[in-house]
Motif scaffolding. Structure first.
Motif, short mmCIF file in Angstrom:
data_model
loop_
_atom_site.label_atom_id
_atom_site.label_comp_id
_atom_site.label_asym_id
_atom_site.label_seq_id
_atom_site.Cartn_x
_atom_site.Cartn_y
_atom_site.Cartn_z
N ALA A 1 0.82 -1.22 0.00
CA ALA A 1 0.00 0.00 0.00
C ALA A 1 0.85 1.26 0.00
O ALA A 1 0.45 2.29 -0.54
N GLY A 2 2.02 1.19 0.58
CA GLY A 2 2.87 2.38 0.67
C GLY A 2 3.39 2.87 -0.65
O GLY A 2 3.90 3.99 -0.74
N TYR A 3 3.28 2.07 -1.69
CA TYR A 3 3.79 2.45 -3.00
C TYR A 3 2.67 2.78 -3.98
O TYR A 3 2.94 3.07 -5.15
N GLY A 4 1.45 2.73 -3.54
CA GLY A 4 0.33 3.07 -4.40
C GLY A 4 -0.20 1.89 -5.19
O GLY A 4 -1.39 1.76 -5.39
N SER A 5 0.69 1.03 -5.64
CA SER A 5 0.29 -0.16 -6.38
C SER A 5 1.42 -1.17 -6.33
O SER A 5 2.59 -0.83 -6.08
N ALA A 6 1.06 -2.41 -6.59
CA ALA A 6 2.08 -3.46 -6.62
C ALA A 6 3.09 -3.19 -7.72
O ALA A 6 4.30 -3.37 -7.53
N GLU A 7 2.62 -2.73 -8.87
CA GLU A 7 3.53 -2.48 -9.99
C GLU A 7 4.52 -1.37 -9.68
O GLU A 7 5.68 -1.43 -10.08
N ALA A 8 4.07 -0.34 -8.98
CA ALA A 8 4.97 0.75 -8.60
C ALA A 8 6.05 0.25 -7.65
O ALA A 8 7.23 0.61 -7.77
N ALA A 9 5.66 -0.59 -6.70
CA ALA A 9 6.62 -1.14 -5.75
C ALA A 9 7.63 -2.03 -6.46
O ALA A 9 8.84 -1.94 -6.21
N LEU A 10 7.14 -2.86 -7.36
CA LEU A 10 8.03 -3.76 -8.09
C LEU A 10 8.97 -3.01 -9.02
O LEU A 10 10.13 -3.37 -9.17
N ALA A 11 8.47 -1.94 -9.62
CA ALA A 11 9.32 -1.12 -10.50
C ALA A 11 10.44 -0.46 -9.69
O ALA A 11 11.59 -0.37 -10.15
N ARG A 12 10.10 0.01 -8.50
CA ARG A 12 11.12 0.63 -7.63
C ARG A 12 12.16 -0.40 -7.21
O ARG A 12 13.36 -0.11 -7.23
N TRP A 13 11.74 -1.59 -6.84
CA TRP A 13 12.68 -2.64 -6.46
C TRP A 13 13.60 -2.99 -7.63
O TRP A 13 14.81 -3.14 -7.45
N ARG A 14 13.03 -3.10 -8.82
CA ARG A 14 13.83 -3.44 -9.99
C ARG A 14 14.85 -2.33 -10.30
O ARG A 14 16.00 -2.61 -10.62
N GLU A 15 14.44 -1.09 -10.18
CA GLU A 15 15.33 0.05 -10.43
C GLU A 15 16.52 0.02 -9.46
O GLU A 15 17.67 0.19 -9.87
N ILE A 16 16.22 -0.18 -8.18
CA ILE A 16 17.28 -0.22 -7.17
C ILE A 16 18.20 -1.42 -7.41
O ILE A 16 19.43 -1.31 -7.30
N THR A 17 17.62 -2.56 -7.75
CA THR A 17 18.42 -3.75 -8.01
C THR A 17 19.39 -3.51 -9.15
O THR A 17 20.58 -3.85 -9.05
N GLU A 18 18.94 -2.92 -10.23
CA GLU A 18 19.81 -2.67 -11.38
C GLU A 18 20.93 -1.69 -11.01
O GLU A 18 22.08 -1.87 -11.43
N GLN A 19 20.60 -0.66 -10.24
CA GLN A 19 21.61 0.31 -9.82
C GLN A 19 22.69 -0.34 -8.96
O GLN A 19 23.89 -0.11 -9.17
N GLN A 20 22.27 -1.16 -8.01
CA GLN A 20 23.22 -1.76 -7.09
C GLN A 20 24.03 -2.87 -7.75
O GLN A 20 25.21 -3.07 -7.43
N TRP A 21 23.42 -3.59 -8.69
CA TRP A 21 24.17 -4.59 -9.43
C TRP A 21 25.25 -3.93 -10.29
O TRP A 21 26.36 -4.45 -10.42
N ALA A 22 24.92 -2.79 -10.87
CA ALA A 22 25.91 -2.07 -11.67
C ALA A 22 27.08 -1.61 -10.80
O ALA A 22 28.24 -1.69 -11.21
N ARG A 23 26.76 -1.15 -9.60
CA ARG A 23 27.82 -0.72 -8.67
C ARG A 23 28.69 -1.90 -8.26
O ARG A 23 29.92 -1.80 -8.20
N TYR A 24 28.05 -3.03 -8.00
CA TYR A 24 28.80 -4.24 -7.63
C TYR A 24 29.67 -4.71 -8.78
O TYR A 24 30.85 -5.04 -8.59
N ALA A 25 29.11 -4.72 -10.01
CA ALA A 25 29.87 -5.17 -11.17
C ALA A 25 31.08 -4.29 -11.44
O ALA A 25 32.09 -4.76 -11.96
#
Length: 238
Positions: free
Chosen positions: A31-55
Motif C-alpha cells: 500500500a505504501g507504493y500506491g500499487s504493486a507495480e509501482a513497488a516492483l518497479a522501484r525494487w527493480r530500479e534499485i536492483t539494477e543500480q546496485q548490481w551495476a555498482r557491484y559489477a
C-alpha cells in the motif's frame, strides 16, 4: 559452451517479480507504493543500480543486497536487519523459481557434442544452489562467478577465465547470455562466439558494429553452434 544463468537459463525476472510481490504483501508494504507495480518497479530500479555498482567493483556482493533493502525501505537498517529482510524475500523468490521451457531441450540437444560451463556476475554459492534446485547443476563442468573471480562481465578477463576452465581457446568457445552489452558485446570482444538470447526484455542491441548472433529461442542454438559461424557467417544480430 559457456552460459549465463539469470534470464538465460533461469527465469529471474518472473521469479523476482512474483517473489517480491508475495514478500511485500506479507510484510504489509504494498500500500505504501500506491500499487504493486509501482513497488516492483522501484525494487527493480534499485536492483539494477546496485548490481551495476557491484559489477564495477564499488561494493561487495553481500553489501549490494543490504543496500538494496535500505534504499527500498528508505531506512538506515543494521546489516543484520537488512540481511533478515532480504532473507525473508529470498524464501518467496525461491518459491517462484523455474527454468525457461526451451532450456532442457537445448541442453539435451547439445549434451553429446559440447562441453558446458557457467559464467555469471553473481557468486558461486548463489548460482550453484540455484542450479542444483533447478536440476541443472550436473550438466556443467564448472561454475564461475564474478564474486570469486574478482572480475565481472563484460570485462574480457571474466570470459577468458571461463575458457581456461574448459581448457579451450576463446575462438573454440560459445557464450550464451541475455544482455546484449554485458553478454553479447563482452563475449565477442573477448574472442568468443557470442550468442545473444533475446527474450524480449527491455534491452536494446548495442549501437555500432554488429558483434553477436541474435536468437529469440534456444531452439535456434544447436544449428547455430554446429555450423562454422565463427568463421565468417553473417550475424543475425539486429
Amino acid at each position: 559452451m559457456v552460459w549465463d544463468v539469470d534470464d538465460t537459463l533461469f527465469d529471474y525476472t518472473t521469479a523476482d517479480r512474483e517473489g517480491m510481490r508475495a514478500h511485500l504483501a506479507v510484510e504489509g508494504l504494498l500500500a505504501g507504493y500506491g500499487s504493486a507495480e509501482a513497488a516492483l518497479a522501484r525494487w527493480r530500479e534499485i536492483t539494477e543500480q546496485q548490481w551495476a555498482r557491484y559489477a564495477a567493483g564499488g561494493t561487495t556482493f553481500q553489501d549490494q543486497r543490504r543496500d538494496r533493502v535500505r534504499l527500498f525501505l528508505d531506512k538506515n537498517l543494521t546489516d543484520e536487519e537488512a540481511d533478515d529482510w532480504f532473507g525473508r524475500y529470498v524464501g518467496h523468490y525461491e518459491a517462484a523459481w523455474s527454468v525457461f521451457p526451451d532450456v532442457l531441450p537445448a541442453l539435451e540437444a547439445l549434451a553429446a557434442s559440447h562441453r558446458h560451463a557457467v559464467l555469471s556476475n553473481s557468486s558461486v554459492v548463489v548460482q550453484e544452489h540455484k542450479l542444483r534446485r533447478l536440476g541443472l547443476l550436473h550438466r556443467f563442468e564448472s561454475v564461475l562467478c564474478a564474486a570469486e573471480l574478482g572480475v565481472s562481465k563484460p570485462q574480457p578477463g571474466a570470459f577468458l577465465a571461463s575458457c581456461e576452465a574448459l581448457g579451450l581457446p576463446p575462438h573454440e568457445v560459445a557464450y550464451v547470455g541475455d544482455h546484449p552489452e554485458i553478454d553479447g558485446r563482452g563475449a565477442a570482444e573477448a574472442g568468443l562466439l557470442s550468442v545473444w538470447i533475446d527474450r524480449g526484455a527491455a534491452c536494446a542491441p548495442p549501437a555500432g558494429e554488429v558483434v553477436a548472433h541474435r536468437i529469440s529461442t534456444l531452439a535456434e542454438l544447436p544449428a547455430l553452434v554446429r555450423a562454422d559461424t565463427r568463421f565468417g557467417a553473417p550475424s543475425t544480430f539486429g
